[in-house]
Design an enzyme around this catalytic site. Structure first.
Site, mmCIF file in Angstrom:
data_model
loop_
_atom_site.group_PDB
_atom_site.id
_atom_site.type_symbol
_atom_site.label_atom_id
_atom_site.label_comp_id
_atom_site.label_asym_id
_atom_site.label_seq_id
_atom_site.Cartn_x
_atom_site.Cartn_y
_atom_site.Cartn_z
ATOM 1 N N SER A 253 0.851 -1.181 0.000
ATOM 2 C CA SER A 253 0.000 0.000 0.000
ATOM 3 C C SER A 253 0.891 1.235 0.000
ATOM 4 O O SER A 253 2.115 1.124 0.012
ATOM 5 C CB SER A 253 -0.882 0.011 1.246
ATOM 6 O OG SER A 253 -0.076 0.326 2.367
ATOM 7 N N LYS A 254 0.258 2.397 0.022
ATOM 8 C CA LYS A 254 1.016 3.651 -0.034
ATOM 9 C C LYS A 254 2.048 3.761 1.097
ATOM 10 O O LYS A 254 3.061 4.426 0.955
ATOM 11 C CB LYS A 254 0.059 4.838 0.049
ATOM 12 C CG LYS A 254 -0.743 5.022 -1.215
ATOM 13 C CD LYS A 254 -1.189 6.466 -1.362
ATOM 14 C CE LYS A 254 -1.953 6.663 -2.657
ATOM 15 N NZ LYS A 254 -3.399 6.500 -2.513
ATOM 16 N N ARG A 255 1.743 3.108 2.212
ATOM 17 C CA ARG A 255 2.692 3.126 3.341
ATOM 18 C C ARG A 255 4.068 2.634 2.925
ATOM 19 O O ARG A 255 5.070 2.968 3.521
ATOM 20 C CB ARG A 255 2.204 2.182 4.443
ATOM 21 C CG ARG A 255 1.251 2.747 5.427
ATOM 22 C CD ARG A 255 0.922 1.732 6.501
ATOM 23 N NE ARG A 255 0.481 0.441 5.978
ATOM 24 C CZ ARG A 255 1.145 -0.691 6.135
ATOM 25 N NH1 ARG A 255 2.267 -0.715 6.800
ATOM 26 N NH2 ARG A 255 0.667 -1.816 5.613
ATOM 27 N N GLY A 257 5.639 3.262 0.261
ATOM 28 C CA GLY A 257 6.324 4.149 -0.685
ATOM 29 C C GLY A 257 5.533 4.259 -1.966
ATOM 30 O O GLY A 257 4.315 4.089 -1.965
#
Ligand code: GLU
Length: 485
Positions: A253-255, A257
């Site tokens: 996920s965006k976490r 990067g």
């Protein structure tokens, strides 16, 4: 053997992500390996979230990555149109067939009724599924409701007590019980089809032989199998490829990067490197070789070498691969790729003033340090930012004998410069002052650049030229002298 035809069918609700790109790539590789074809279909039935800009962005990202198709939304083909919102009449037609054969029915339940039903089931701890309330409406009742202006949805009648089996080309034999599914909507009250219905109609009409997609669609497969069977359609082969996890083994996920291809493109990852990297995420060729060309990959790509277990996104590996591809580029090609990043840096003016020879020298000096093209922006600091000293460099400058080296360097600076002349010059300093290489290199590097590491010294010196080199040396000599006072 049947002709291979695959499809990539993105929903244009955001940019192309790593996971979508990997699905598209596996389809592409399979098609190329099997001498088959690929279709690009746009699944845009979620009107609230679908955007034409995303569709364009997705197409752009796919092309950039090196994926191509022979039929699809942008190139046309014999199965037009390729956007699902433009195919409503086709879905309606098939939904009507199912109603006529008694395998689907109109449903007039409102959102509120369905929600109340859902809550009641949850409260009783039961599986949430549609009760089948509208299954048995009389013809007359249906006609009345429609006449009064209520827009019905169409639901598929899930057969009772049936087992659906799929021999997934990656995951093996999987069976599903129909009793786990409630009657599901195939056409919503706004007239648009649901994904599970439209996908089947389109895959059949477009002659898709293999459906290769992400594992998260496995849970949709039973509903799709039901539609295939209800319409007497021949099923394609299915291959569900595993999830992509971040390095902490959580779903990517965006976490973790950057997740969209555009972000990687902007950072200056090369398409060939990402192609290579994505191919190795869940697939592996025989042998140890990891840097593989597109042809090598498609030549070796078979679904039996696609892993069932989740793929882990390893940024270090992507970085390493990108470095390998940057090293392989012709210097001119690399220059053309780097110039836009340089123009976008804090040193655009300085770059504009450099002549071609120096520009090439600069690129040669830093190319082995670049993980991605955008790294050039920070690499330029050593050439063009004001001289500032790192602590380790100051320590070197405090060593005995440094001043003599700098003095000699200043007094004997060659009138003309190129890498060879500078190498000779440095050798001469060593000989004349009877010093070890380190005792010449380090004082020069630290006093010229303020750092103990960096691009090769002869390149730095050539690019700065006499004026800048002597100014920097003077600044360092002043600093050393101050320290001695
Ligand atoms: N539109 C679906 C998605 O973007 C495609 C699923 C499929 O390949 O069947 O996930």
């Amino acid at each position: 053997m049947k002709k291979v035809k695959v499809r990539f069918a993105p929903s244009p609700t955001g940019p192309l992500h790593i996971g979508g790109a990997r699905s598209a790539l596996f389809n592409h590789l399979f098609a190329v390996h099997q001498d088959g074809e690929m279709v690009l279909r746009i699944e845009d039935t979620d009107l609230d979230r679908s955007r034409r800009e995303y569709e364009e962005e997705i197409i752009d990202s796919l092309k950039w990555l090196g994926i191509n198709w022979t039929e699809g939304v942008d190139v046309g083909g014999e199965n037009e149109p390729y956007r699902q919102t433009e195919r409503r009449v086709i879905y309606e037609d098939y939904a009507n067939k199912l109603i006529e054969s008694g395998q689907a029915y109109y449903c007039f339940c409102t959102e509120e009724e369905l929600e109340a039903e859902r809550q009641a089931l949850l409260a009783e701890g039961q599986i949430v599924r549609y009760s089948g309330k509208c299954r048995h409406l009389e013809q007359e009742e249906i006609a009345q409701k429609i006449e009064s202006g209520i827009k019905p949805a169409i639901r598929f009648k899930v057969p009772a007590n049936k087992i659906y089996v799929v021999n997934d080309l990656v995951r093996g034999r999987i069976s599903f019980e129909s009793d786990n599914e409630g009657d599901f909507i195939i056409i919503k009250s706004d007239g648009l089809p649901t994904y599970n219905f439209a996908v089947v109609i389109d895959d059949v009409l477009m002659g898709i032989s293999h459906v290769i997609r992400a594992e998260e669609h496995l849970s949709n497969t039973p509903r799709q199998l039901m539609i295939y069977d209800a319409l007497n359609f021949k099923r394609p082969d299915f291959a569900h490829i595993s999830l992509i996890l971040g390095s902490d083994r959580q779903k990517m996920s965006k976490r973790h990067g950057a997740t969209s291809l555009i972000q990687y493109r902007e950072m200056g990852y090369l398409p060939e490197a990402l192609f290579n990297f994505l191919a190795l995420m869940g697939w592996s060729p025989e042998g140890e070789k990891e840097v593989l060309s597109g042809e090598e990959i498609s030549g070796a790509f078979t679904l039996d070498r696609v892993a069932k277990s989740p793929a882990v996104f390893d940024l270090n590996k992507l970085n390493w691969l990108n470095q390998q591809y940057i090293k392989k580029l012709e210097l001119e090609e690399l220059k053309n790729l780097l110039v836009p990043y340089m123009r976008d840096s804090d040193f655009a003016e300085e770059i504009e003033k450099l002549d071609e020879i120096k520009l090439y020298m600069l690129i040669k000096a830093v190319r082995d340090h670049l993980i991605c093209l955008a790294d050039i922006k920070k690499e330029l600091r050593v050439f063009f930012a004001d001289l500032q000293y790192e602590e380790e460099a100051l320590e070197v400058l405090r060593e005995p004998g440094v001043l003599e080296v700098l003095q000699y360097f200043t007094n004997n600076f060659p009138p003309e410069l190129n890498v060879e002349i500078i190498n000779e010059f440095i050798k001469k300093i060593r000989k004349e002052l009877k010093l070890k290489p380190r005792n010449v290199f380090m004082p020069l590097r630290c006093s010229l650049s303020g750092k103990t590491h960096g691009p090769e010294l002869p390149y730095l010196i050539s690019i700065w030229g006499q004026g800048e080199c002597l100014r920097r040396i003077r600044q360092s000599m002043d600093l050393i002298m101050e320290g001695k006072e």
